[in-house]
Design an enzyme around this catalytic site. Structure first.
Site, short mmCIF file in Angstrom:
data_model
loop_
_atom_site.label_atom_id
_atom_site.label_comp_id
_atom_site.label_asym_id
_atom_site.label_seq_id
_atom_site.Cartn_x
_atom_site.Cartn_y
_atom_site.Cartn_z
N SER A 187 -3.58 2.73 8.64
CA SER A 187 -2.67 1.90 9.41
C SER A 187 -1.91 2.80 10.37
O SER A 187 -2.02 4.03 10.28
CB SER A 187 -1.69 1.20 8.47
OG SER A 187 -2.39 0.36 7.57
N GLU A 233 0.82 -1.21 0.00
CA GLU A 233 0.00 0.00 0.00
C GLU A 233 0.86 1.27 0.00
O GLU A 233 1.84 1.35 0.73
CB GLU A 233 -0.87 -0.03 1.26
CG GLU A 233 -2.00 0.98 1.27
CD GLU A 233 -3.01 0.66 2.37
OE1 GLU A 233 -4.00 -0.04 2.08
OE2 GLU A 233 -2.79 1.09 3.51
N HIS A 275 5.28 -11.22 12.54
CA HIS A 275 4.07 -11.49 13.33
C HIS A 275 4.01 -12.90 13.90
O HIS A 275 3.53 -13.10 14.99
CB HIS A 275 2.81 -11.33 12.46
CG HIS A 275 2.52 -9.94 12.09
ND1 HIS A 275 1.74 -9.63 11.01
CD2 HIS A 275 2.89 -8.78 12.63
CE1 HIS A 275 1.65 -8.31 10.92
NE2 HIS A 275 2.35 -7.79 11.88
N HIS A 320 -1.10 -6.60 16.18
CA HIS A 320 -0.48 -6.69 14.85
C HIS A 320 -1.34 -6.12 13.74
O HIS A 320 -0.88 -5.86 12.65
CB HIS A 320 -0.11 -8.13 14.54
CG HIS A 320 -1.22 -8.95 13.91
ND1 HIS A 320 -2.48 -9.07 14.47
CD2 HIS A 320 -1.25 -9.68 12.77
CE1 HIS A 320 -3.21 -9.84 13.70
NE2 HIS A 320 -2.51 -10.22 12.66
N GLY A 321 -2.63 -5.95 13.98
CA GLY A 321 -3.51 -5.47 12.91
C GLY A 321 -4.79 -4.99 13.53
O GLY A 321 -4.86 -4.78 14.74
N GLY A 355 -3.97 -1.71 9.10
CA GLY A 355 -5.42 -1.76 9.21
C GLY A 355 -6.01 -2.27 7.91
O GLY A 355 -5.29 -2.80 7.06
#
Lengths: 485, 143
Positions: free
Chosen positions: A390, A208, A334, A408-409, A384
């Site tokens: 994010s 992204e 992660h 982590h998200g 995100g």
């Protein structure tokens, strides 16, 4: 959803299930969440965190992070530290996508400079970074060369010209877990992954282009230390892992642990997906050595993608990647298990930390993070949904409680199937384009599954990690363009 | 279609229930569900080439796990998307042996409406049982 009646609030953001909650629990289970996030968690989160608390050798607590949701074996967001001398290692505590992780890359470009070339940039990224079901990479690597990748991780990339020397310094563990042994992995794993270096995969994996707007900066001094220095600065964030290779390593050892767990080691657990073996056993050590190969493949994969991104930006802006300031902020893993030193009952000791869908977040002054981040704490990259944004955060001293681990998200709240019933990929694409986010994908269904409404609110998740003292928000990054598989 | 996707298990992943009158029908339905997870319109995958898959295990549920796992492996290692054609399951001395013939083709991004890559079959809530004469299975796939 009703919460388990035994759940007790022990601090404003800490909720505990006692060992009496379920037969076999050896330690209490702790969920880190605000009241609002807790209310949105599925019953599976509590069951699975309690199951983790049954693993032999677990220390202190079984944890679940604020983005926690129902997975398989461990919940996504699950954290457990084991005593290496008498505890177990469990592939289900790491996940199939070993070293799935996030990388954040700076540019010296601004939104105003990128916006007119956004379509060209995203189209070229989509053409040059393979994504989607069964995709193969541009790196032609023989099976024997691939063994080098498994041993060396990002160091292999540097030898081949796919990395700047400083990239390795900005990668967790320097981009290579020592002790990786390719002899511990099956031919099938190598067959499945040797031609996938430099590929994104699919699902929630993406690359992204984002912008750091001045109004989204929470901590200006740390933002500067992390390289966010220009108003409306453009950065690139991507999320992917060790691809089919890592998936096969996990599968192979899940099957092998299932054969020995009860028959040889007498361990009984509430979920077969938690299949484990004593860490010091031949099986445990073989998996640890194989898992490290997958970790190194994950680092190499993200490093090669970064190389590709530098080529793409350079081609579009007719300037070298160095001139475009395409330096790494950091790369975090992660899904790993790692031997680290942590304080347990007043003593600093070595423990085996399992993190599944959770980020290591070392605080200020700690060894193991680059010197330039020693005062700020480790950069933490929390992705995100592709619609909402994010975060870049920094590790905090308060994370000592969770073995220096944070979220982590944003964590899913809606199943993939349900999300597809709510919106089509084509409609979502159009809506996002109207809001200035240009997306390329070769999966309409996959795009719909990743709609923003299928996720928890990333603002609430990151605020919860800050409230819990695990990590502090530095800057929110807003999406401009995205490619996904 | 002798399968349905389940919304209430493992939010981030894909869970399905499959069924059949025989164990063989059930396993074929499981392979169909796996293909439907990855490709929106499975019929877009043409039955061009034959692939034989043989797996063995000590229990029926683990046999289904191994079978699906092998199809996931072939998706990455051979880039093959496959429809089940024939499934045979034999039981001998406490071991189950599955022999199957599948037909399909190489992944073609232009013709195949791809949805999501399957990383693995999991053991979470994995279940194979015969209820009132119908064989049923629940499988969670990691995607």
């Amino acid at each position: 959803m009703s919460l388990p009646p035994q759940l007790r609030k022990v601090a404003p953001t800490v909720w505990e299930l006692p060992v009496s909650y379920k037969d076999g629990m050896l330690v209490p289970a702790r969920i880190i969440a605000t009241e609002g996030l807790l209310a949105g968690m599925e019953a599976g989160v509590f069951e699975q965190t309690a199951n983790v608390a049954c693993l032999p050798g677990i220390l202190k607590y079984a944890y679940c992070m604020p983005d926690g949701h129902w997975g398989y074996g461990f919940p996504i967001g699950g954290v457990a530290a084991m005593d290496p001398a008498c505890g177990v290692i469990s592939p289900g505590g790491i996940g199939f996508d070993i070293n799935c992780g996030m990388r954040l890359v700076l540019t010296t470009l601004t939104e105003e400079e990128v916006r007119p070339r956004l379509h060209q940039l995203v189209d070229l990224m989509f053409a040059r970074i393979p994504a989607g079901v069964g995709c193969t990479g541009f790196v032609h690597c023989s099976r024997s060369e691939f063994r080098q990748v498994l041993e060396k991780g990002s160091h292999w990339c540097r030898e081949k010209g796919y990395a700047w020397p400083e990239d390795l310094d900005m990668t967790e563990e320097g981009g290579c877990f020592g002790g990786a042994d390719p002899d511990a992995v099956s031919d099938k794993a190598i067959e499945r992954g040797f031609d996938q270096i430099g590929t994104l995969g699919s699902g929630n994996h993406y690359c992204e282009i984002q912008v750091a707007r001045p109004e989204n900066i929470f901590d200006a001094a740390t933002a500067r230390a992390f390289g966010i220095t220009i108003p409306n600065q453009v950065v690139i964030m991507f999320h992917c892992g060790s691809r089919g290779f890592g998936h096969q390593v996990a599968t192979d050892y899940l099957q092998s642990f299932l054969r020995v767990m009860t028959a040889k080691y007498g361990i009984k657990l509430p979920d077969r997906e938690l299949a484990c073996a004593p860490f010091r056993s031949p099986e445990g050590q073989a998996y640890f050595a194989a898992m490290k190969c997958a970790v190194n493949m994950g680092f190499a994969n993200r490093q090669v993608i970064l190389h590709r991104l530098r080529e793409v930006f350079s081609q579009v802006f007719h300037r070298s990647p160095e001139e475009l300031g395409m330096r790494m902020v950091y790369d975090v893993a992660h899904n790993t298990a790692k031997l680290e030193r942590h304080l347990v009952d007043g003593t600093m000791r070595e423990v085996l930390v399992h993190r599944k869908g959770a980020t290591r977040a070392f605080g200020p002054g700690m060894a193991g993070i680059p010197d330039c981040y020693r005062e700020t704490g480790q950069p933490v990259i929390i992705g995100g949904s592709m619609e909402t944004g994010s975060y870049l955060l920094a590790g905090e001293a308060g994370a000592a409680a969770t073995f220096f681990t944070t979220a982590h998200g944003s964590g899913r709240t809606m199943s993939r199937h349900q999300a597809k019933k709510m919106v089509t990929g084509q409609k979502l694409l159009g809506e996002m384009e109207q809001r200035g986010i240009y997306v390329r994908t070769d999966s309409w269904g996959g795009l719909a599954e990743e709609a923003g409404f299928a996720y928890k609110d990333i603002d609430l998740v990151t605020a919860a990690t800050e409230e819990a003292g695990l990590s502090r928000r530095v800057v929110k990054l807003v999406p401009m363009g995205n490619i996904k598989g | 279609m002798p399968f349905r996707f389940l919304d209430d298990i493992a939010t981030a992943d894909v869970a399905f229930e499959a069924w059949g009158k025989t164990r063989e029908e059930l396993f074929a339905a499981g392979a169909d569900a796996l293909l439907s997870t990855m490709v929106h319109d499975p019929e877009a995958v043409e039955r061009r080439e034959e692939t034989v898959v043989t797996v063995e295990d000590t229990a029926l549920d683990l046999l289904l796990f191994s079978f699906l796992q092998e199809l996931v492996f072939l998706k990455d290692a051979r880039r093959r998307l496959l429809h089940p054609e024939k499934v045979r399951i034999a039981e001998e001395g406490g071991r189950f042996r599955l022999e199957s013939v599948l037909r399909g083709e190489k992944i073609d991004r232009q013709r195949h409406p791809l949805v999501v890559d399957v990383k693995a079959a999991t053991l979470h809530r994995l279940r194979v049982a015969c209820e009132s004469g119908i064989w049923r299975a629940v499988v969670v796939l990691d995607v």
